[in-house]
Design a protein around this motif. Structure first.
Motif, PDB file in Angstrom:
ATOM      1  N   LEU A 277       0.748  -1.166  -0.086  1.00 30.14           N
ATOM      2  CA  LEU A 277      -0.063   0.303   0.215  1.00 30.14           C
ATOM      3  C   LEU A 277       1.084   1.337  -0.031  1.00 30.14           C
ATOM      4  N   ARG A 278       1.822   1.579   0.738  1.00 33.11           N
ATOM      5  CA  ARG A 278       3.224   2.485   0.870  1.00 33.11           C
ATOM      6  C   ARG A 278       3.167   3.011  -0.623  1.00 33.11           C
ATOM      7  N   ALA A 279       3.806   1.793  -0.584  1.00 27.60           N
ATOM      8  CA  ALA A 279       4.282   2.181  -2.175  1.00 27.60           C
ATOM      9  C   ALA A 279       3.302   1.601  -3.788  1.00 27.60           C
ATOM     10  N   THR A 280       2.319   1.376  -3.691  1.00 29.27           N
ATOM     11  CA  THR A 280       1.586   2.365  -4.720  1.00 29.27           C
ATOM     12  C   THR A 280       1.187   3.741  -4.327  1.00 29.27           C
ATOM     13  N   THR A 281       1.102   3.968  -2.761  1.00 33.56           N
ATOM     14  CA  THR A 281       1.183   5.826  -2.413  1.00 33.56           C
ATOM     15  C   THR A 281       2.024   6.480  -2.596  1.00 33.56           C
ATOM     16  N   ARG A 282       3.266   5.192  -3.191  1.00 31.44           N
ATOM     17  CA  ARG A 282       4.427   6.758  -3.117  1.00 31.44           C
ATOM     18  C   ARG A 282       4.293   6.609  -5.045  1.00 31.44           C
ATOM     19  N   ALA A 283       3.905   5.526  -5.647  1.00 27.15           N
ATOM     20  CA  ALA A 283       3.785   5.356  -7.054  1.00 27.15           C
ATOM     21  C   ALA A 283       3.129   6.514  -6.936  1.00 27.15           C
ATOM     22  N   ARG A 285       1.645   8.850  -6.181  1.00 29.92           N
ATOM     23  CA  ARG A 285       1.976  10.266  -6.180  1.00 29.92           C
ATOM     24  C   ARG A 285       3.809  11.042  -6.728  1.00 29.92           C
ATOM     25  N   GLN A 286       3.904   9.995  -8.070  1.00 33.15           N
ATOM     26  CA  GLN A 286       5.620  10.439  -8.454  1.00 33.15           C
ATOM     27  C   GLN A 286       5.392   9.469  -9.971  1.00 33.15           C
ATOM     28  N   SER A 287       3.522   9.326  -9.971  1.00 30.23           N
ATOM     29  CA  SER A 287       3.647   8.434 -11.251  1.00 30.23           C
ATOM     30  C   SER A 287       4.890   7.996 -11.627  1.00 30.23           C
ATOM     31  N   GLN A 288       4.313   7.055 -11.082  1.00 34.13           N
ATOM     32  CA  GLN A 288       5.680   5.929 -11.222  1.00 34.13           C
ATOM     33  C   GLN A 288       4.559   4.490 -11.471  1.00 34.13           C
ATOM     34  N   ARG A 289       5.902   3.376 -11.904  1.00 33.53           N
ATOM     35  CA  ARG A 289       4.596   1.769 -12.272  1.00 33.53           C
ATOM     36  C   ARG A 289       5.190   1.353 -10.686  1.00 33.53           C
ATOM     37  N   VAL A 290       4.520   0.222 -10.282  1.00 30.28           N
ATOM     38  CA  VAL A 290       5.457  -0.461  -8.996  1.00 30.28           C
ATOM     39  C   VAL A 290       4.970  -1.971  -9.556  1.00 30.28           C
ATOM     40  N   ALA A 291       5.432  -3.144  -9.690  1.00 27.93           N
ATOM     41  CA  ALA A 291       5.377  -4.562 -10.112  1.00 27.93           C
ATOM     42  C   ALA A 291       5.804  -5.523  -9.104  1.00 27.93           C
ATOM     43  N   LEU A 292       4.798  -6.139  -9.307  1.00 30.50           N
ATOM     44  CA  LEU A 292       4.907  -7.611  -8.411  1.00 30.50           C
ATOM     45  C   LEU A 292       4.742  -8.701  -9.063  1.00 30.50           C
ATOM     46  N   LEU A 293       5.705  -9.611  -8.214  1.00 27.16           N
ATOM     47  CA  LEU A 293       5.757 -11.070  -8.772  1.00 27.16           C
ATOM     48  C   LEU A 293       5.523 -11.787  -7.676  1.00 27.16           C
ATOM     49  N   VAL A 384       3.496 -11.761 -13.106  1.00 25.12           N
ATOM     50  CA  VAL A 384       3.819 -10.734 -12.721  1.00 25.12           C
ATOM     51  C   VAL A 384       2.774  -9.947 -12.881  1.00 25.12           C
ATOM     52  N   ALA A 385       2.899  -8.829 -12.470  1.00 23.86           N
ATOM     53  CA  ALA A 385       1.070  -7.646 -12.470  1.00 23.86           C
ATOM     54  C   ALA A 385       2.020  -6.508 -12.351  1.00 23.86           C
ATOM     55  N   MET A 386       1.458  -5.354 -13.037  1.00 20.59           N
ATOM     56  CA  MET A 386       1.711  -4.277 -12.462  1.00 20.59           C
ATOM     57  C   MET A 386       1.231  -3.465 -12.300  1.00 20.59           C
ATOM     58  N   TYR A 387       1.698  -2.521 -11.987  1.00 20.75           N
ATOM     59  CA  TYR A 387       0.569  -1.640 -11.238  1.00 20.75           C
ATOM     60  C   TYR A 387       0.707   0.202 -11.591  1.00 20.75           C
ATOM     61  N   PRO A 388      -0.013   0.445 -12.348  1.00 17.96           N
ATOM     62  CA  PRO A 388      -1.694   0.496 -11.810  1.00 17.96           C
ATOM     63  C   PRO A 388      -1.861  -0.153 -13.832  1.00 17.96           C
ATOM     64  N   ASP A 389      -1.542  -0.799 -14.835  1.00 22.07           N
ATOM     65  CA  ASP A 389      -1.099  -1.235 -15.753  1.00 22.07           C
ATOM     66  C   ASP A 389      -2.625  -2.048 -15.486  1.00 22.07           C
ATOM     67  N   HIS A 390      -2.189  -2.775 -14.209  1.00 25.23           N
ATOM     68  CA  HIS A 390      -2.945  -4.005 -14.179  1.00 25.23           C
ATOM     69  C   HIS A 390      -4.239  -4.045 -13.213  1.00 25.23           C
ATOM     70  N   LYS A 395      -5.924  -5.121  -6.502  1.00 30.02           N
ATOM     71  CA  LYS A 395      -6.670  -6.186  -7.172  1.00 30.02           C
ATOM     72  C   LYS A 395      -5.235  -6.733  -7.547  1.00 30.02           C
ATOM     73  N   LEU A 396      -3.742  -6.412  -6.917  1.00 31.67           N
ATOM     74  CA  LEU A 396      -2.467  -6.772  -7.579  1.00 31.67           C
ATOM     75  C   LEU A 396      -1.931  -7.918  -7.783  1.00 31.67           C
ATOM     76  N   ILE A 397      -2.165  -8.631  -6.167  1.00 36.21           N
ATOM     77  CA  ILE A 397      -1.734  -9.412  -5.526  1.00 36.21           C
ATOM     78  C   ILE A 397      -2.984 -10.712  -6.421  1.00 36.21           C
ATOM     79  N   PRO A 398      -3.940 -10.295  -6.826  1.00 40.30           N
ATOM     80  CA  PRO A 398      -5.149 -12.116  -7.209  1.00 40.30           C
ATOM     81  C   PRO A 398      -4.116 -11.985  -8.543  1.00 40.30           C
ATOM     82  N   HIS A 399      -4.800 -10.637  -9.260  1.00 40.38           N
ATOM     83  CA  HIS A 399      -4.119 -10.390 -10.991  1.00 40.38           C
ATOM     84  C   HIS A 399      -2.787 -11.445 -10.682  1.00 40.38           C
ATOM     85  N   ALA A 400      -1.442 -11.190  -9.921  1.00 39.96           N
ATOM     86  CA  ALA A 400      -0.277 -12.061 -10.737  1.00 39.96           C
ATOM     87  C   ALA A 400      -0.399 -13.438  -9.725  1.00 39.96           C
TER      88      ALA A 400
END
Length: 703
Positions: A277-283, A285-293, A384-390, A395-400
């Motif tokens: 949750l913290r990582a996606t919040t930072r993403a 704020r900074q308009s970045q992506r996060v990857a979940l494996l 692998v699932a990408m935030y916020p693309d997926h 929903k990130l963990i269920p999608h991964a």
């Protein structure tokens, strides 16, 4: 006039006691900041008591050896009243001064209050002396000017003390001892200034009188009782501080244990979701992506079963170490549970970088590891699932996980990027499951009946009950869709119980209308595990006044062979109750002939896959012929289902089948339609219903 003489040794003793009292008061003051109000009030009361008694005791020690010609006596109530005022002033001053740690503006007010009482207490104690003639006061100007540095000293003490933190450490205790120096010095300096302000007449005497106490007594109390009291207060503060520290450490250890996987030492899923949750919040704020494996170890179950749980745990620990070694400064890895791990990649990775990381960890986990002197090679499947693309964070963990399961279905040992199509079917399944639960509650299910035909005569001998679901939006839903869903999610027993009840009710309705119809129902392997299955069937037959022989229970060959002991017991109890029994889908399982002999079944039902190939396959005809002869040898009837052509019917009749079922004769129909066909001959074909099938005055139904 005689001025107070200065006894350096006793002034040093007085100063030492003042320092001790100041240190104890400061130590107790740390508890005033506690969020627990009773604890804060208790700490404030103890700090004020230590400072007030230390202030008075320091005065009496200095006064006892002042060089006066006579022993002085003090008014007892005046001394007590001064001690009370010193306590009140200490309460107010410490309360304001400690609050400096929250609101600095109050620190000066606290210093002024304490400085005022530091000067007032010695004055009041001098005023309590029984002396004739009385004290002579010098010009107050020079002495009062000393009050300014007193206030500055008190303020300095609390400023230094503000560097401390509530938990007692070596660092904070050093700052506390340093802060005690200006505060203790201010106490002695105030007493010194006041005593230098007065002089004693040369002929003054201090007579002992009622209600007075001698200076020697007060000196003894100041040197013995007060240090002991302050020591007890300090000891209680130290013990409470140590207890709080131990409690705090225990809480921290419990928190760590609640957020850590005990086997691998990695964060658990709960902690990982907080970090995610913290990582996606930072993403965001900074308009970045996060990857979940989402990582799943292939074949760990085999290790557990072959080498034991300890070997499997050792493998998990080793895999956890390898995953931790692969994480960067901004990456997070955790154990999700079982043989699953999670990793989140920050720093705006693109899909290719995420897949490259997946390839790296797959290579690392594929390296052999030695467990119990055995070299094991493990593989893993990675989704692998990408935030916020997926999808969003929830929903990130269920999608991964969906991507990981796709990798497992493709053989494992590979990596798959999430695709929305992976969860489309799962979402539909969730919606369908929800609707199925509602359908059971609101009676949206309905039974359709497909007739069974006596092969030699072409007359109807009974029917098979088949479930249909009238979905409000989807229309008619077939059993091939919702039956597997019910079996997977634990609804099959509820469906089975409804089926038994509704079939018995329908048989009774037909009997009351003069139609004697045998009805077959299918029992799943899950129902066979119900301890009360036979009791439910017998109870339904009894309540609806149905002859047990009018109900046929069909059990698939594969279900019969899955748990032979349990199935045999169920079949024996059903047979003893008089229920007609049939082995369904015969030929598709792995029946043992010796076991088949033990079953109390009365018929075998040939699977439709063999019937479909009768016209084109000699092997199919040979198998059906063998089944018919086997059944005849065992005294069983043979039923063939899925009959759709006249050629199939002729072959089956030639081979000696007893009953036929299929679209050639009739599709499944409602109970009302079957009733009209049986009684008024309003049906899809000109099949005959012999009177014996529905007229109780004639013979019994065909067997």
């Amino acid at each position: 006039m005689i001025d107070w003489s200065l006894n350096t040794g006793w002034w040093l003793v007085s100063w030492g006691l003042a320092l001790f009292a100041a240190y104890a008061a400061l130590d107790l003051s740390r508890g005033v900041l506690s969020a627990h109000r009773p604890t804060a009030m208790r700490a404030l009361a103890g700090a004020a008591l230590a400072l007030a008694t230390g202030l008075c005791a320091a005065h009496f020690i200095a006064m006892a050896h002042s060089g006066l010609p006579a022993v002085m006596h003090f008014h007892a109530w005046s001394v007590f009243g001064t001690l009370v005022l010193a306590y009140i002033g200490s309460l107010l001053g410490i309360g304001l001064a400690v609050d400096r740690l929250r609101r600095p503006a109050r620190g000066i007010a606290g210093a002024v209050v304490l400085g005022t009482f530091l000067c007032a207490v010695p004055l009041l104690l001098l005023g309590a002396v029984e002396l004739h003639p009385g004290l002579h006061w010098h010009d107050a100007g020079p002495w009062l000017a000393g009050a300014v540095p007193l206030v500055a000293g008190v303020a300095l003490a609390w400023y230094v003390f503000s560097r401390c933190r509530r938990p007692a450490t070596r660092h904070t205790l050093a700052w506390q001892a340093l802060a005690a120096v200006p505060l203790g010095t201010a106490i002695v300096a105030a007493d010194f200034l006041v005593t230098r302000w007065v002089a004693v007449p040369w002929d003054a005497v201090s007579p002992a009188a009622a209600g007075t106490v001698s200076g020697d007594t007060l000196f003894a109390l100041a040197t013995l009782a007060v240090p002991s009291l302050i020591a007890l207060l300090l000891l209680s503060s130290i013990l409470e501080s140590q207890f709080k520290a131990a409690l705090r450490r225990a809480r921290e250890e419990l928190q760590i244990a609640a957020q850590t996987d005990p086997l691998t030492g990695l964060p658990n899923r709960a902690m990982f979701e907080t970090w995610l949750l913290r990582a996606t919040t930072r993403a965001d704020r900074q308009s970045q992506r996060v990857a979940l494996l989402f990582i799943n170890l292939d074949g760990l179950k085999t290790v557990n079963e072959s080498l034991g749980q300890a070997a499997g745990d050792a493998v998990l620990c080793e895999m956890g170490k390898r995953l931790r070694a692969l994480t960067g400064t901004r990456d997070i890895v955790a154990r999700a549970g079982g043989d699953e791990f999670l990793m989140v990649l920050e720093g705006h990775p693109d899909p290719s970088q995420a897949m490259a990381m997946a390839a790296r960890l797959m290579k690392a986990l594929n390296e052999p590891c030695v467990v119990e002197q055995r070299e094991l090679t493990m593989s893993c499947s990675v989704g692998v699932a990408m935030y916020p693309d997926h999808g969003d964070q929830a929903k990130l963990i269920p999608h991964a996980a969906a991507a990981m399961h796709s990798a497992k279905r493709n053989g494992g040992g590979n990596q798959v990027m999430f695709d929305p199509r992976m969860v489309a079917g799962a979402r539909e399944q969730v919606d369908l499951l929800r609707d199925l639960r509602r359908a059971i509650q609101h009676h949206e299910l309905e039974l359709y009946y497909q007739p069974k035909v006596h092969a030699p005569s072409g007359q109807i001998t009974g029917a098979e009950a088949l479930m249909r679901w009238h979905h409000p939006q989807r229309g008619m839903v077939g059993p091939h869709i919702f039956i597997p869903l019910a079996e997977k999610f634990g609804l099959i027993n509820a469906l089975g119980n409804w089926l038994i009840e509704d079939v018995c009710k329908q048989i009774r309705t037909w009997r009351d209308g003069g139609l004697r119809m045998r009805v077959a129902i299918n029992l799943s392997v899950h129902q066979l595990r119900q301890e009360d299955l036979v009791d439910r069937i017998v109870d339904a037959l009894h309540r609806h006044r149905v002859e047990p022989g009018l109900l046929t229970c069909e059990i698939t060959e594969s279900a019969a062979m899955e748990d032979t002991r349990t199935t045999l017991q169920v079949i024996e109890r059903l047979s003893a109750a008089g229920v007609h029994l049939s082995i369904d889908d015969f030929g598709t399982g792995y029946s043992s002939l010796s076991y088949l002999r033990q079953l109390a079944a009365e018929e075998l039902k040939i699977d439709r896959s063999f019937v479909m190939d009768l016209e084109s396959s000699a092997d199919a005809r040979a198998i059906v012929d063998a089944v018919v002869k086997l059944a005849q040898a065992l005294g069983l009837k043979v039923v063939a289902e899925g009959v759709e052509t006249e050629a199939q019917q002729k072959i089956l009749r030639t081979l000696g089948c007893d009953e036929l079922q299929g679209f050639l004769f009739a599709k499944p129909m409602s109970a009302k339609a079957l009733t009209l066909w049986a009684i008024k001959d309003e049906g899809p074909s000109a099949l005959d219903f012999r009177p014996s099938l529905f007229d109780d005055s004639l013979s019994t139904p065909l067997h």
